[in-house]
Design an enzyme around this catalytic site. Structure first.
Site, PDB file in Angstrom:
ATOM      1  N   ASP A 159     -10.076   4.689  -1.248  1.00  0.00           N
ATOM      2  CA  ASP A 159     -10.614   3.719  -0.295  1.00  0.00           C
ATOM      3  C   ASP A 159     -12.136   3.753  -0.275  1.00  0.00           C
ATOM      4  O   ASP A 159     -12.764   4.821  -0.296  1.00  0.00           O
ATOM      5  CB  ASP A 159     -10.115   4.027   1.119  1.00  0.00           C
ATOM      6  CG  ASP A 159      -8.634   3.748   1.286  1.00  0.00           C
ATOM      7  OD1 ASP A 159      -7.988   3.311   0.319  1.00  0.00           O
ATOM      8  OD2 ASP A 159      -8.123   3.986   2.394  1.00  0.00           O
ATOM      9  N   GLU A 161      -4.467   6.578  -8.446  1.00  0.00           N
ATOM     10  CA  GLU A 161      -4.873   5.244  -8.896  1.00  0.00           C
ATOM     11  C   GLU A 161      -5.081   5.193 -10.406  1.00  0.00           C
ATOM     12  O   GLU A 161      -4.852   4.146 -11.026  1.00  0.00           O
ATOM     13  CB  GLU A 161      -6.163   4.836  -8.187  1.00  0.00           C
ATOM     14  CG  GLU A 161      -6.033   4.616  -6.688  1.00  0.00           C
ATOM     15  CD  GLU A 161      -6.131   5.901  -5.866  1.00  0.00           C
ATOM     16  OE1 GLU A 161      -5.978   5.837  -4.633  1.00  0.00           O
ATOM     17  OE2 GLU A 161      -6.395   6.980  -6.477  1.00  0.00           O
ATOM     18  N   ASP A 164       0.833  -1.207   0.000  1.00  0.00           N
ATOM     19  CA  ASP A 164       0.000   0.000   0.000  1.00  0.00           C
ATOM     20  C   ASP A 164       0.868   1.258   0.000  1.00  0.00           C
ATOM     21  O   ASP A 164       1.802   1.380   0.802  1.00  0.00           O
ATOM     22  CB  ASP A 164      -0.873  -0.050   1.267  1.00  0.00           C
ATOM     23  CG  ASP A 164      -2.094   0.844   1.194  1.00  0.00           C
ATOM     24  OD1 ASP A 164      -2.313   1.474   0.150  1.00  0.00           O
ATOM     25  OD2 ASP A 164      -2.829   0.890   2.193  1.00  0.00           O
TER      26      ASP A 164
END
Length: 411
Positions: A231, A212, A174
């Site tokens: 998220d 992303e 992550d």
């Protein structure tokens, strides 16, 4: 208490005895890991299925929580349905590395250590996953006041060897503001991929870099799956927004490399049953990883029926590996089509509005031949025939109808 819950309580009561034995059985763990075959052979031919601790437990997760989830996957038939991975997310670590630079488990919440926990999970026929980051800090360090600097920066080879020694099968890597430490994304993720491969153990590599999107071309050659969105939150607005973002990225997905719109919130209580049905349906239509994020040890029957639906799971796990694409997007609803390996087609209709919608579909407008077609309702199990003319479906607010069409192969 039901017999199932009683059995689970008994199994947790004897955890201390079991894990003590496992610690001794795992004494070999200081030796170099044995090869499991070609590390280059990716382990995610279909989207990974399992459970992750973060969405429900966050930084409070304990050894017992993970063991309870693992036991529930077996007891509730979810392992048999395809859920294999038990993934421990952030906040499992002790606040400092050892004198030789190795990560260790928090001694209070994981008193028997990660090797023993991994052995317990494997002993149930499941696979074990863990969490790390490419910078100096984990997200728990940055956002949850978790103590220490526990990222893998400068420790990639050490951490990869540690993970392999613990028989980790899945690594979630992550980002967590690694750029603040001067880390370059492609280099960092490629470095850890190489370190994992060097161990000789096949480990699913799940990455999250920021931003992303757009999806960089190097991701498919480096990772088995990559996050495509921020998220997820346990509410309708977050879930449907994430689905819309990920649906636009269908061209990047395929066997061994998957778009990851984040973990499932099904069963955590923030959405209604129809909204959770939409959540699960869309993730299946998108060939997304199915990582449950609820408290499996206390799952209600409706949630279990939803996530254990074999027909829906078969759409997600279809070996063709095609991510569904939107063929109709209206103000109130969206329609997705997903071709399947046997020539069948999966079809979903999502009502994004707050009122009941009657949606009529014509085969030709979906790119399907106008031929007699068997229509299996995935959520009710009912079957009907679709010959000529429109297929009309009534969909409740925020709900999704999902079908498998046989005899309707696309042109």
């Amino acid at each position: 208490m039901t017999l199932l819950r009683l059995k689970r309580s008994i199994s947790l009561a004897i955890i201390a005895v079991i894990t003590a034995s496992l610690v001794q059985a795992c004494a070999w763990s200081e030796a170099a890991p044995a090869s499991t075959g070609s590390a280059g052979a990716r382990a995610a031919a279909t989207p990974p299925m399992g459970w992750n601790s973060w969405n429900h437990f966050g930084c409070s997760v304990t050894e017992d929580d993970v063991m309870s989830a693992a036991r529930a996957l077996v007891d509730d038939g979810l392992l048999a349905a395809g859920y294999r991975y038990v993934n421990l997310d952030d906040c499992w670590q002790a606040s400092h590395r050892t004198s030789t630079g190795e990560l260790t488990a928090d001694p209070l919440r994981f008193p028997h250590g990660i090797a023993a926990l991994s052995a317990y999970v494997h002993g149930l026929g499941l696979k074990f996953g863990l969490y790390a980051t490419p910078g100096r800090y984990t997200c728990g360090n940055l956002y949850n006041d978790y103590p220490g600097r526990l990222g893998s920066l400068g420790q990639e080879q050490t951490d990869a060897r540690t993970f392999a020694r613990w028989k980790v099968d899945y690594l979630k890597y992550d980002w967590c503001k690694a750029d603040h430490d001067g880390v370059h994304a492609q280099h960092a993720f490629t470095l850890m991929r190489g370190a994992l491969d060097d161990t000789g153990r096949a480990i699913v590599f799940s990455i999250h870099t920021v931003p992303e999107v757009p999806v960089s071309s190097w991701r498919a050659g480096t990772a088995d799956l990559w996050r495509t969105t921020r998220d997820i939150k346990d509410d309708w607005a977050s879930m449907i927004s994430i689905a819309r973002t990920n649906l636009a990225l269908a061209r990047f997905a395929g066997p061994g490399h998957w778009n990851d719109p984040d973990m499932l919130e099904v069963g955590n209580g923030g959405m209604t049953e129809p909204e959770y049905r939409t959540h699960f349906s869309l993730w299946c239509m998108m060939a997304a990883p199915l990582l449950l994020g609820n408290d499996l040890g206390h799952m209600d029957p409706a949630t279990l029926r939803l996530v254990a639906n074999r027909a829906a799971i078969a759409v997600d796990q279809d070996p063709l590996g095609s991510q569904g694409h939107v063929v109709e997007q209206g103000r109130s609803h969206s329609v997705i089509v997903k071709p399947l390996a046997d020539g069948d087609v999966a079809l979903s209709i999502t009502n994004e509005s707050a009122s009941v919608q009657a949606v009529s579909l014509v085969q030709g407008e979906l790119g399907l031949p106008n031929v007699p077609t068997r229509v299996l309702d995935i959520w009710t199990g009912e079957s009907r025939s679709w010959t000529t003319g429109p297929l009309t479906t009534t969909v409740m607010p925020h709900d999704t109808a999902m079908y498998r069409l046989s005899g309707a192969s696309r042109h």
